[in-house]
Design an enzyme around this catalytic site. Structure first.
Site, short mmCIF file in Angstrom:
data_model
loop_
_atom_site.label_atom_id
_atom_site.label_comp_id
_atom_site.label_asym_id
_atom_site.label_seq_id
_atom_site.Cartn_x
_atom_site.Cartn_y
_atom_site.Cartn_z
N LYS A 68 44.34 35.65 31.95
CA LYS A 68 43.37 34.57 32.12
C LYS A 68 42.28 34.66 31.06
CE LYS A 68 44.13 33.85 37.02
NZ LYS A 68 43.67 34.13 38.38
N SER A 71 43.60 31.46 43.74
CA SER A 71 42.56 31.90 42.80
C SER A 71 41.73 30.74 42.24
CB SER A 71 43.18 32.71 41.67
OG SER A 71 43.86 31.87 40.79
#
Ligand code: ADP
Length: 790
Positions: A731, A688
């Site tokens: 996140k 990611s």
């Protein structure tokens, strides 16, 4: 049966013709006296004739015992002439005679065969021995010793015979005497009788005797072995009985009986299912028969203890009042509204449907977000016991199911241990860290766990140690995990996942003020009259002393403050201590996490990425730099394989787009590029960070700075597509914690935004993108300045 007259003269005169008495099953030697029962006609007639004449008769053995009327062929030719000492007529017509052997003789011919045999006979004289050689003497002594030996080993001889044997000096006579008293088989005896060499006869006797002694020895050994076995147990039994008697006499109770009685009572009181009770009683019966100190008795005792101590029929009564349950959850937890709602729904359904076969709750989230304490609250709301067990690192199936009792030191598995500790058969049973369960050659604990959790099977959970089923269907299992992905999928299918993301700094202040501080004050025995922690100080603790999604370390730091103050109070320095940002370091030491980490201005070659780890979301800075070289790519910061590949893909993509980005091709071939991801000591992996690395590379080659106020997450493909990632909520929270309000996300993650609570989304902007070009458009500043190298 025999005797002998040693005074009898050797040389008896034998008539040349005598009546013959065939005898069965016995061979008569000279000097032997024995009774005979006579019933056959030919024998009676022979005896009558002998009595009428000189009382002498020729005694010969019959070859086959079973022949009723022997012909000439059936008789041996060598026999003994005997004299009839006495005769008695028995009422049944038979005769009993007592005969004594006189001399050996041979039948040369038969003079008459009807109505009885008469034989022409001739006396047999032993070969004459000139003198007693040393060898013969030794042989004689040997035979005498063997007789003694066999006597000692239990062979029976008449006492008179023994004396006679001792005193005989003639080898032939000694041989005959021993032979006639050994109880030899007829054939063997006949063979001896026919030997005319006295020394040979003695040798033969010596052989027979040796064998006899050997036989007796073996026989004795067998007997003593058997007897030894019996003796030992008898002795032990005898001693134990004595001990009992002594104890009784002294008024001491027999401990064993006492124990057995007590165990029986315990089994009765334990409320076991019938099958289990049967097993328990069986084991008690076994125990009763054993020596109380033996190792096996110990094992059985432990086993019975386990059986009686398990809560087979002990349960708490659910007092489920949804209003009260809500109150309990609110009392223990700040916010978490959605989760609480979901828990209340779950409890509501359970209330309506007693034996719910529904899914198992699984709280997923980083450490310290309140998973365990939610479980405790559920137990409190239901009035059930709470038990927590960690599955972290468990690799052995036996940890769940236990070992069979045949193993040394076997124990039940952890599930049964937990139930015993809980003391009730319906606790709230929390299985921590289901995502950390392992598997190896010792079996698959996950599949055993599946059986525990499956309502179709767990009413008869089979623990290897117990060997009898335990009903787990009333237990309320709750699981927790840090991450969803590593949970074995068969387990995950049975679970209802409730995600707890972590808290913003503001929420943490709320939790601290309303829950953590009051709790710690109480635990340290001080009150709010002794200490006051300012909001600004609390914020500083959160940002400078902890870095976490949950509040575990925050709670620890608060405890730290309370402890320091409590000590001062205890030392008598009583006053109100006010904790402010100024004096905070006096209590907690230098800050552990410094905000210097944040980038102060937009920089070339540094991009802000977002990572998702077990401890929640976090931000990472990806640094790229170039230097003169040959186009090699160096990667540092403990990157995993996936992340490294992702870096190569990012570089290739940027190279392929060099023209449109205004980078000259020679830049790549003349420079080495180095990508570093701090903190270098922490391992990192995953795809990611792809777009973040590509951004950092693009920045360093174009010399365009990256907006420091933008964070990003997304996987990049070689052709520049941006692929979706996981953990968006965590996140986003991490970005917000660090004061970043713009986040670039993959377009395909846009749908996940709905799941993110409003309070997190508040004053945040999410920029969904599909291609790397879009990322660069948003992230890179315009090339206002000239390219500069970092
Ligand atoms: P986890 O099991 O998720 O690792 P814990 O349940 O052990 O975390 O939580 C750690 C501490 O934080 C506990 O003392 C708990 O009471 C507290 N805590 C966590 N979340 C909250 C919350 N929302 N409200 C109040 N206290 C909380």
């Amino acid at each position: 049966m025999t005797d002998m007259d040693s005074s009898e003269e050797h040389d008896v005169d034998i008539p040349s013709s005598l009546p013959i008495l065939p005898v069965r099953d016995v061979v008569i030697f000279p000097y032997m006296i024995l009774p005979l029962f006579v019933g056959r006609d030919i024998s009676i007639k022979a005896i009558e004739r002998s009595i009428g004449e000189n009382k002498l008769i020729m005694l010969v053995s019959q070859k086959d015992v079973n022949v009723e009327s022997p012909s000439i062929k059936d008789l041996y030719r060598v026999g003994t002439v005997g004299t009839i000492l006495r005769m008695l007529k028995l009422p049944d017509g038979r005769l009993k005679i007592l005969v004594q052997g006189l001399a050996k003789a041979r039948i040369i011919d038969f003079a008459q065969t009807e109505p009885y045999y008469v034989g022409k006979i001739e006396k047999i004289v032993d070969q004459q021995q000139s003198e007693l050689t040393l060898e013969v003497e030794a042989l004689m002594r040997n035979v005498k010793e063997l007789v003694d030996k066999s006597l000692a080993l239990g062979k029976s001889f008449l006492p008179d015979i023994i004396v006679l044997i001792e005193n005989i000096e003639e080898p032939g006579r000694l041989a005959d005497l021993v032979a006639s008293n050994l109880g030899l088989k007829a054939e063997q005896a006949q063979e001896l009788l026919e030997l005319t060499d006295p020394v040979l006869r003695l040798k033969k006797i010596s052989e027979i005797l040796s064998r006899e002694v050997e036989l007796l020895l073996v026989q004795q050994k067998i007997q003593s072995d058997v007897k030894g076995e019996i003796d030992k147990t008898q002795r032990e039994y005898f001693l134990r009985e004595q001990l009992k008697a002594i104890q009784k006499e002294l008024g001491e109770i027999d401990e064993k009986t006492e124990e057995i009685l007590e165990l029986r009572k315990k089994v009765k009181d334990a409320g076991m299912p019938e099958k289990v009770e049967k097993e328990a009683i069986k084991q008690i019966n076994r125990l009763e028969k054993m020596h109380p100190d033996s190792a096996e008795a110990g094992t059985i005792r432990t086993y019975i203890d386990w059986l009686v101590e398990l809560p087979w029929s002990e349960s708490t009564k659910d007092n489920l009042d949804l209003k009260k349950a809500k109150q309990v959850l609110d009392e223990d937890h700040y916010d978490l509204e959605q989760i609480k709602e979901r828990i209340l729904e779950y409890l509501g359904v359970r209330k309506l449907k007693e034996k719910m076969k529904g899914p198992i709750l699984c709280f997923v989230g980083p450490p310290g977000v309140g998973k365990t304490s939610l479980g405790k609250s559920i137990a409190r709301a239901l009035g059930r016991e709470f038990y927590r067990m960690s599955l972290g690192g468990m690799r052995d199936e036996a940890e769940i199911r236990g070992h069979r009792r045949t193993y040394v030191g076997a124990m039940p598995g952890r599930i049964i241990q937990g139930i015993k500790t809980a003391g009730k058969n319906n606790p709230v049973f929390m299985l921590d860290e289901v995502d950390k369960i392992g598997m190896d050659f010792r079996g698959d604990p996950a599949s055993a766990l599946l059986e525990v959790l499956d309502p179709e099977q767990n009413f008869a959970f089979a623990d290897h140690y117990l060997g009898v089923p335990f009903d787990l269907s009333n237990v309320m299992f709750i699981t927790t995990a840090n991450l969803i992905d590593p949970i074995p999928s068969p387990l995950r299918d049975r679970m209802e996942i409730l995600s707890l993301t972590g808290y913003t700094a503001e929420e943490k202040i709320g939790i601290a003020k309303n829950y953590l501080i009051p709790k710690q004050l109480k635990e340290h025995g001080i009150t709010d009259k002794n200490i006051k922690i300012n909001d600004s100080a609390l914020m500083q603790v959160i940002t400078h002393y902890t870095r976490e999604a949950g509040v575990r370390n925050l709670e620890r730091q608060i405890a730290n403050l309370c402890r320091k103050v409590a000590r001062k109070i205890a030392e008598g320095k009583i006053r109100k201590y006010v904790i402010s940002p100024k004096n905070l370091s006096k209590y907690l030491g230098v800050p552990k996490f410094l905000p210097e980490e944040e980038i102060k201005k937009d920089e070339v070659g540094v991009a802000t990425g977002l990572a998702w780890t077990e401890t929640g979301g976090d931000i990472i800075y990806i640094e790229a730099t170039i230097m003169k070289g040959k186009g090699t790519l160096t990667l540092t910061g403990q990157l995993g394989d996936v992340m490294k590949e992702s870096a190569h893909a990012a570089l290739s993509y940027i190279r392929s787009k060099a023209r449109s980005l205004g980078i000259s091709n020679s830049m790549f071939s003349n420079n080495d590029i180095h990508i570093h991801v701090p903190a270098g000591a922490i391992p990192k992996d995953g795809p990611s960070a792809g777009i973040t690395m590509a951004t950092a590379i693009a920045s360093v080659f174009t010399g365009r700075a990256v907006h420091k106020s933008i964070a990003m997450t997304g996987e990049v493909t070689l052709r520049g597509s941006v692929l979706p990632i996981g953990g968006l909520k965590e996140k986003a929270l991490a970005a917000k914690r660090m004061g970043i309000h713009k986040v670039i996300i993959p377009k395909r993650n846009e749908k996940d935004l709905e799941e993110i609570p409003k309070y997190i989304k508040k004053d945040m902007t999410f920029i969904p993108v599909e291609t790397m070009d879009e990322v660069l458009k948003h992230a890179l500043k315009n090339a206002a300045k000239r390219r500069k190298r970092r």
